[in-house]
Design a protein around this motif. Structure first.
Motif, PDB file in Angstrom:
ATOM      1  N   GLU A   4      -3.720  51.065  37.280  1.00 46.98           N
ATOM      2  CA  GLU A   4      -5.023  50.371  37.284  1.00 46.98           C
ATOM      3  C   GLU A   4      -4.927  48.987  37.906  1.00 46.98           C
ATOM      4  O   GLU A   4      -5.796  48.554  38.648  1.00 46.98           O
ATOM      5  N   GLN A   5      -3.857  48.270  37.574  1.00 45.76           N
ATOM      6  CA  GLN A   5      -3.801  46.842  37.943  1.00 45.76           C
ATOM      7  C   GLN A   5      -2.760  46.541  39.010  1.00 45.76           C
ATOM      8  O   GLN A   5      -2.750  45.442  39.555  1.00 45.76           O
ATOM      9  N   ARG A   6      -1.856  47.453  39.262  1.00 45.06           N
ATOM     10  CA  ARG A   6      -0.739  47.231  40.199  1.00 45.06           C
ATOM     11  C   ARG A   6      -0.141  45.839  40.017  1.00 45.06           C
ATOM     12  O   ARG A   6      -0.029  45.048  40.958  1.00 45.06           O
ATOM     13  N   PRO A   7       0.281  45.560  38.799  1.00 47.51           N
ATOM     14  CA  PRO A   7       0.744  44.198  38.510  1.00 47.51           C
ATOM     15  C   PRO A   7       2.173  43.987  39.008  1.00 47.51           C
ATOM     16  O   PRO A   7       2.897  44.951  39.260  1.00 47.51           O
ATOM     17  N   PRO A   8       2.612  42.730  39.138  1.00 47.24           N
ATOM     18  CA  PRO A   8       4.048  42.494  39.299  1.00 47.24           C
ATOM     19  C   PRO A   8       4.777  43.017  38.062  1.00 47.24           C
ATOM     20  O   PRO A   8       4.202  43.025  36.960  1.00 47.24           O
ATOM     21  N   LEU A   9       6.023  43.410  38.236  1.00 46.68           N
ATOM     22  CA  LEU A   9       6.763  43.980  37.099  1.00 46.68           C
ATOM     23  C   LEU A   9       6.951  42.956  35.986  1.00 46.68           C
ATOM     24  O   LEU A   9       6.980  43.312  34.801  1.00 46.68           O
ATOM     25  N   ASP A  10       7.069  41.678  36.347  1.00 47.45           N
ATOM     26  CA  ASP A  10       7.188  40.654  35.300  1.00 47.45           C
ATOM     27  C   ASP A  10       5.937  40.607  34.430  1.00 47.45           C
ATOM     28  O   ASP A  10       6.016  40.356  33.226  1.00 47.45           O
ATOM     29  N   GLN A  11       4.794  40.829  35.057  1.00 49.09           N
ATOM     30  CA  GLN A  11       3.541  40.852  34.279  1.00 49.09           C
ATOM     31  C   GLN A  11       3.497  42.080  33.370  1.00 49.09           C
ATOM     32  O   GLN A  11       3.016  42.025  32.248  1.00 49.09           O
ATOM     33  N   LEU A  12       4.042  43.194  33.882  1.00 47.20           N
ATOM     34  CA  LEU A  12       4.102  44.409  33.058  1.00 47.20           C
ATOM     35  C   LEU A  12       4.968  44.166  31.826  1.00 47.20           C
ATOM     36  O   LEU A  12       4.706  44.700  30.746  1.00 47.20           O
ATOM     37  N   PHE A  13       5.997  43.356  32.002  1.00 46.68           N
ATOM     38  CA  PHE A  13       6.860  43.017  30.860  1.00 46.68           C
ATOM     39  C   PHE A  13       6.059  42.257  29.793  1.00 46.68           C
ATOM     40  O   PHE A  13       6.161  42.564  28.605  1.00 46.68           O
ATOM     41  N   PRO A  66      14.654  43.398  23.913  1.00 43.18           N
ATOM     42  CA  PRO A  66      15.102  42.248  24.718  1.00 43.18           C
ATOM     43  C   PRO A  66      15.418  42.584  26.177  1.00 43.18           C
ATOM     44  O   PRO A  66      15.940  41.721  26.879  1.00 43.18           O
ATOM     45  N   HIS A  67      15.138  43.804  26.644  1.00 42.57           N
ATOM     46  CA  HIS A  67      15.390  44.089  28.063  1.00 42.57           C
ATOM     47  C   HIS A  67      14.069  44.172  28.816  1.00 42.57           C
ATOM     48  O   HIS A  67      13.000  44.344  28.225  1.00 42.57           O
ATOM     49  N   HIS A  68      14.157  44.086  30.133  1.00 41.72           N
ATOM     50  CA  HIS A  68      12.948  44.158  30.965  1.00 41.72           C
ATOM     51  C   HIS A  68      12.337  45.559  30.856  1.00 41.72           C
ATOM     52  O   HIS A  68      13.019  46.521  30.512  1.00 41.72           O
ATOM     53  N   VAL A  69      11.068  45.653  31.166  1.00 44.18           N
ATOM     54  CA  VAL A  69      10.389  46.952  31.039  1.00 44.18           C
ATOM     55  C   VAL A  69      10.501  47.775  32.316  1.00 44.18           C
ATOM     56  O   VAL A  69      10.212  48.979  32.310  1.00 44.18           O
ATOM     57  N   SER A  70      10.951  47.153  33.417  1.00 47.31           N
ATOM     58  CA  SER A  70      10.896  47.893  34.683  1.00 47.31           C
ATOM     59  C   SER A  70      11.810  47.292  35.741  1.00 47.31           C
ATOM     60  O   SER A  70      12.090  46.097  35.741  1.00 47.31           O
ATOM     61  N   HIS A  71      12.271  48.162  36.626  1.00 49.06           N
ATOM     62  CA  HIS A  71      12.976  47.718  37.833  1.00 49.06           C
ATOM     63  C   HIS A  71      12.653  48.705  38.937  1.00 49.06           C
ATOM     64  O   HIS A  71      12.189  49.824  38.671  1.00 49.06           O
ATOM     65  N   TYR A  72      12.901  48.304  40.166  1.00 47.77           N
ATOM     66  CA  TYR A  72      12.718  49.217  41.291  1.00 47.77           C
ATOM     67  C   TYR A  72      13.868  50.228  41.268  1.00 47.77           C
ATOM     68  O   TYR A  72      14.950  49.949  40.735  1.00 47.77           O
ATOM     69  N   LEU A  73      13.612  51.385  41.865  1.00 52.58           N
ATOM     70  CA  LEU A  73      14.600  52.472  41.821  1.00 52.58           C
ATOM     71  C   LEU A  73      14.706  53.095  43.211  1.00 52.58           C
ATOM     72  O   LEU A  73      13.703  53.217  43.911  1.00 52.58           O
TER      73      LEU A  73
END
Ligand code: GLY
Ligand code: MN
Ligand code: MN
Length: 479
Positions: free
Chosen positions: A346-355, A390-397
């Motif tokens: 929906e929002q295509r946010p930066p991954l930091d925002q998703l965190f 305490p870990h990030h929610v996402s990374h590129y793969l």
């Protein structure tokens, strides 16, 4: 006699017949489709990537009076002890630009000032009967020119001299070379030595390269789908083989076996197979305990197929039946994970925002379940949720598990990216801030998601994650 149409040779792009240093569609038709250099990727795509990189780097400095020399080394072999090698893993940047799987090869791209073209030179190991007797066939220089569709292939032994010469003829110029964490330490000092003579500046090609790598081509997307499907089925199989009394190591072996027999080279990383409270250690990889009937099992695993990786986490009850409190926490994490996948679309946010969104969602749901106190909000609530995940929610793969690391997670996600969505909750056994019944539980749910112009596509959809589906599959396969 006329050549049949399908055998017609396109002069610039054709795969040499005969045995060479890596699989080709002639020698390994079960692995590589006709006309491709590596599975799924043509010689032309590799060449276009080199063209794009050269153009991007020139645009970065925007100075037509400068000469450019780009050096991208392959990985070198690594040894665990005397003459005992680790499984070789090619450097992703080098592979992305060449499709070449040879250790210690080097790609050099030379773009003189005020010309429109550049020259590609690949340094490889020359044919050597004695070395090949031990290590297997090499492509050698003359075949490598055609195989990797470069302008020239030269023996690796001539690299230092070549670089000295080409850089001395390229002044003023820029040497594009990734100086940190060098892929091949054997040539690092020699590459740096050309900087001493002045008029050659050092720049890093990796940022531009990773911007390219983070957006997958249609062919790469197909490869990602395959790696994700194989990884998904292997986790399903691990669920099916789980029962009280078996070891985490057995589950680890099921993952490895299932991936490899389906065509993966190997695991994408040492998997986490963590029963009970061991799941609260995010990087637990010892995988050597026995599983008990009242525990959950957290698995984080993936496979590499033709260099592309999947990365999947699931958590399931060893007995095949979620207990009341396991179910509460699992449903909570699953609900948050599904909402985050929707938000990515929906929002295509930066991954930091998703965190940030993950922390907020986890916090709210934990309050609703009475696991966090109701009288906190805002940053306090986000902080409490962060402590539990305490870990990030996402990374590129992609070619790397944590792909294209030079692409910041502050940029909005874009079509063609594959990203993980992996919220978790880890309640330490001694965390007295959480009701006792939830202590010692670790849960993560991780999928790999392709960003498209439309809805995001969950590439790991084949891996079950609904409670009913998990309960229907756990323990159903006898080893
Ligand atoms: N398995 C590493 C990660 O999930 O990022
Ligand atoms: Mn993972
Ligand atoms: Mn991950």
């Amino acid at each position: 006699m006329e050549t049949p149409p399908e055998e017609k040779i396109v002069p610039q792009f054709s795969i040499p017949k005969g045995i060479v240093g890596q699989p080709t569609y002639h020698t390994h038709p079960h692995m590589i489709p006709k006309g491709h250099l590596t599975c799924g990727i043509t010689q032309m795509e590799y060449k276009e990537r080199r063209d794009t990189l050269v153009n991007k780097l020139i645009a970065e400095v925007d100075n037509i009076h400068k000469n450019h020399v780009i050096v991208i080394p392959a990985a070198r072999k690594q040894y665990m002890s005397d003459k005992i090698p680790y499984v070789f893993r090619q450097n992703s940047d080098f592979f992305y630009l060449t499709g070449c799987l040879e250790p210690s090869a080097i790609l050099v791209l030379v773009k003189p000032a005020q010309t429109d073209t550049y020259k590609s030179v690949l340094f490889v190991h020359e044919k050597d009967a004695h070395a090949e007797l031990w290590e297997g066939p090499r492509s050698g220089c003359s075949v490598s020119t055609q195989l990797f569709s470069v302008d020239e292939a030269r023996p690796v032994e001539g690299f230092n001299q070549y670089l000295t010469k080409v850089t001395s003829l390229s002044k003023p110029g820029i040497l594009w070379y990734h100086n940190d964490n060098p892929a091949n330490l054997d040539i690092h000092d020699n590459i740096r030595s050309v900087l001493r003579h002045g008029q050659i500046a050092l720049e890093d090609p990796q940022r531009a390269l990773h911007q390219m790598r983070v957006i997958k081509s249609p062919a790469e997307i197909e490869l990602m789908k395959e790696a994700c499907y194989i990884g998904s089925q292997s986790v399903n199989m691990a669920m099916a083989c789980t029962k009280p009394g078996i070891s985490e190591r057995t589950v680890d072996a099921v993952l490895e076996y299932t991936c490899r027999q389906a065509g993966a080279e190997h695991a994408a990383f040492p998997p986490v197979v963590a029963g009970g409270a061991r799941a609260t250690h995010i990087h637990y990889v010892a995988n050597n305990q026995l599983l008990h009937k009242d525990e959950m099992l957290l698995v984080d695993s993936g496979c590499q197929r033709w260099m592309y990786n999947s990365d999947i986490s699931r958590t399931w009850p060893v007995s095949g039946k979620f207990s009341k409190y396991h179910r509460i926490l699992y449903e909570l994490v699953l609900t948050v994970q599904k909402r985050l996948i929707e938000l990515v679309g929906e929002q295509r946010p930066p991954l930091d925002q998703l965190f940030d969104q993950m922390c907020r969602l986890l916090g709210t749901h934990l309050q609703q379940e009475g696991i966090l106190p109701k009288n906190i909000d805002g940053n306090d609530l986000i902080g409490r949720a962060y402590r539990l995940c305490p870990h990030h929610v996402s990374h590129y793969l992609g070619l790397d598990v944590h792909d294209a690391p030079l692409v910041r997670r502050r940029v909005p996600v874009a079509s063609g990216m594959v990203v993980t969505v992996e919220p978790g909750l880890y309640v330490a056994p001694n965390d007295t801030s959480v009701p006792e019944e939830f202590r010692g539980i670790g849960i993560r749910v991780e999928d790999d998601v392709l960003i498209t112009d439309g809805e995001p596509i969950v590439l790991t959809e084949a891996c079950v994650k609904e409670i009913d589906d998990i309960e229907a599959i756990v323990g159903k396969h006898n080893l």
